[in-house]
Write a protein that holds these residues in place. Sequence first.
Motif, PDB file in Angstrom:
ATOM      1  N   THR A 106      -2.106   3.578  -1.309  1.00 50.89           N
ATOM      2  CA  THR A 106      -1.367   4.842  -1.413  1.00 50.89           C
ATOM      3  C   THR A 106       0.067   4.759  -0.894  1.00 50.89           C
ATOM      4  OG1 THR A 106      -3.357   6.213  -1.377  1.00 50.89           O
ATOM      5  CG2 THR A 106      -1.325   7.257  -0.633  1.00 50.89           C
ATOM      6  N   LEU A 116       2.181   2.532  -1.174  1.00 50.94           N
ATOM      7  CA  LEU A 116       3.056   1.901  -2.166  1.00 50.94           C
ATOM      8  C   LEU A 116       3.801   2.936  -2.993  1.00 50.94           C
ATOM      9  CD1 LEU A 116       1.027  -1.135  -3.595  1.00 50.94           C
ATOM     10  CD2 LEU A 116       3.200  -1.200  -2.350  1.00 50.94           C
ATOM     11  N   TYR A 117       3.167   4.084  -3.241  1.00 53.55           N
ATOM     12  CA  TYR A 117       3.806   5.136  -4.041  1.00 53.55           C
ATOM     13  C   TYR A 117       5.110   5.583  -3.388  1.00 53.55           C
ATOM     14  CZ  TYR A 117       4.644   9.807  -5.937  1.00 53.55           C
ATOM     15  OH  TYR A 117       5.233  10.915  -6.494  1.00 53.55           O
ATOM     16  N   TRP A 118       5.055   5.832  -2.078  1.00 53.37           N
ATOM     17  CA  TRP A 118       6.257   6.297  -1.379  1.00 53.37           C
ATOM     18  C   TRP A 118       7.272   5.172  -1.184  1.00 53.37           C
ATOM     19  CZ3 TRP A 118       1.601   8.288   1.199  1.00 53.37           C
ATOM     20  CH2 TRP A 118       1.341   9.615   0.878  1.00 53.37           C
ATOM     21  N   TYR A 119       6.802   3.970  -0.858  1.00 52.21           N
ATOM     22  CA  TYR A 119       7.742   2.866  -0.663  1.00 52.21           C
ATOM     23  C   TYR A 119       8.443   2.507  -1.964  1.00 52.21           C
ATOM     24  CZ  TYR A 119       6.207   2.031   4.111  1.00 52.21           C
ATOM     25  OH  TYR A 119       5.954   2.165   5.461  1.00 52.21           O
ATOM     26  N   ALA A 120       7.734   2.526  -3.082  1.00 51.43           N
ATOM     27  CA  ALA A 120       8.351   2.223  -4.372  1.00 51.43           C
ATOM     28  C   ALA A 120       9.395   3.266  -4.734  1.00 51.43           C
ATOM     29  CB  ALA A 120       7.271   2.156  -5.457  1.00 51.43           C
ATOM     30  N   GLU A 121       9.147   4.506  -4.343  1.00 50.29           N
ATOM     31  CA  GLU A 121      10.070   5.598  -4.643  1.00 50.29           C
ATOM     32  C   GLU A 121      11.364   5.472  -3.842  1.00 50.29           C
ATOM     33  OE1 GLU A 121       8.613   9.416  -3.420  1.00 50.29           O
ATOM     34  OE2 GLU A 121       9.706  10.476  -4.987  1.00 50.29           O
ATOM     35  N   TYR A 127       5.702  -1.856   4.650  1.00 44.59           N
ATOM     36  CA  TYR A 127       4.454  -1.630   3.917  1.00 44.59           C
ATOM     37  C   TYR A 127       3.338  -2.512   4.464  1.00 44.59           C
ATOM     38  CZ  TYR A 127       0.793  -1.872   0.466  1.00 44.59           C
ATOM     39  OH  TYR A 127      -0.438  -1.857  -0.135  1.00 44.59           O
ATOM     40  N   ILE A 156       5.046   9.855   3.894  1.00 47.35           N
ATOM     41  CA  ILE A 156       4.545   8.549   4.314  1.00 47.35           C
ATOM     42  C   ILE A 156       4.395   8.495   5.831  1.00 47.35           C
ATOM     43  CG2 ILE A 156       6.902   7.618   4.275  1.00 47.35           C
ATOM     44  CD1 ILE A 156       3.595   5.671   3.834  1.00 47.35           C
ATOM     45  N   TYR A 208       1.357  10.553   6.751  1.00 43.69           N
ATOM     46  CA  TYR A 208       0.178   9.805   6.307  1.00 43.69           C
ATOM     47  C   TYR A 208      -0.200   8.739   7.330  1.00 43.69           C
ATOM     48  CZ  TYR A 208      -2.757   7.017   3.102  1.00 43.69           C
ATOM     49  OH  TYR A 208      -3.791   6.333   2.503  1.00 43.69           O
TER      50      TYR A 208
END
Length: 427
Positions: free
Chosen positions: A15, A17-22, A36, A163, A166
């Motif tokens: 999960t 990864l969604y925020w880090y990729a953004e 990450y 993130i 989370y």
Amino acid sequence: MRPFGILLILAAILTPLYWYAEWIIGRDGTAMFSQYIASVAIIAMAITQLLATRMRWLEFIFGGLDRIYIIHKWLGILAITSLLIHDTVDAELKGQETFLTDLGETLGELSLYGLLALVVITIVTFIPYNLWRWTHKLMGAFFVFGAIHYILLMKPLAPVLPIGIYMLVFCALGIICYIYTLLPFRGGKSFVVEDIRDLGSALSVTLKPEKRGISHRAGQFAFLKFSLPGFEEVHPFTISQAPKQDETLRFTIKRLGDYTGRIGQAIKVGTKAKVSGAFGHFKRRGKNPEIWIAGGIGITPFLAWLSELEKTDNPIHLFYCVREENDAIHLEELKSKTKLEGFHLHLVVSSKGQRLSGSMIASNVDFLIKNADVYYCGPESLRKAMLHGLKREGLSSRRFHYEEFEIRSGIGIRNIIAWLLARFRTG
């Protein structure tokens, strides 16, 4: 292991990864990767702390407690691997150094090296159980250090972002679960010793509840602790009888080490004990011919199954492997059950040159091996040999049912060392 539980763990780890990729566009990619991989370590360690609580509802998500311990082990290995990668990448973030960031850095180093040492102690299974047990409790303390390190150090993403929230949830989850595991024998019911029988190589101990007993199924195990000085350790033992109306429990304890060897001299009728459980999903399907294979003390779940067996619609063959015939515990009890139509007992004594094999089993049953369900409890080495031999007789591995006999397991470190030594000698 249940796929649903594994998918939940994967979802928790992936999960972020969604925020880090953004947020990676226009930012230091190395720093993002380092963050990450640190997140993976925190999440994995938090889940290991949750699994260590032994809360019974966890079995419905991940499978039996024996499988939970395997997941616990591999999550610990994933966590330490992620920490080592995070430390190697060591992405520097610019900003003002403060006392808190220095403290976070120090705690991070303590967490890394402390966890690394404890993971080595865990996977090297020839280290004595007593040492492993006490050092393993420190895992949670080093997780707390790591969580504080994560909170205090500068990060490319603000902690108020999703993130950050989370990850704070996982930090809090791990810390709360660690505190819970420190509670004195959490959730145990009070029992008292009602009967003790010396079986030679083992001890049969019957406990009666002081108030209410525990709910269990035949074949399950529970954690037992005697209220005596020097017996503070909590050990898992199979309940070797089916549930009884008076809620008494019988544990058959093999004299294998220092703790189990001293129990017979220490406990007496009236000794108090605590029992927590029951755990495990080792149960009969009951639709096909059955082959039961017990190695040594692995006879205990089958004793429980037999104690509630009044008739059988399909043949059952129990193969009981022992070194000496005197090592066959509760043998008279087992022999008395041969009066049941369809139940057959086969005692395999290694000192007499007898060795159980797939072909030997096939020659002693009156049905095709491929049509049977096989249930196994005993040492891992024998289990692997039996599965291999029975597959040669046509058995599908899906029909071979077992629980992990040794909850504390390594990663094959002995085999790795042996392989390295062999390479060194030939090199």
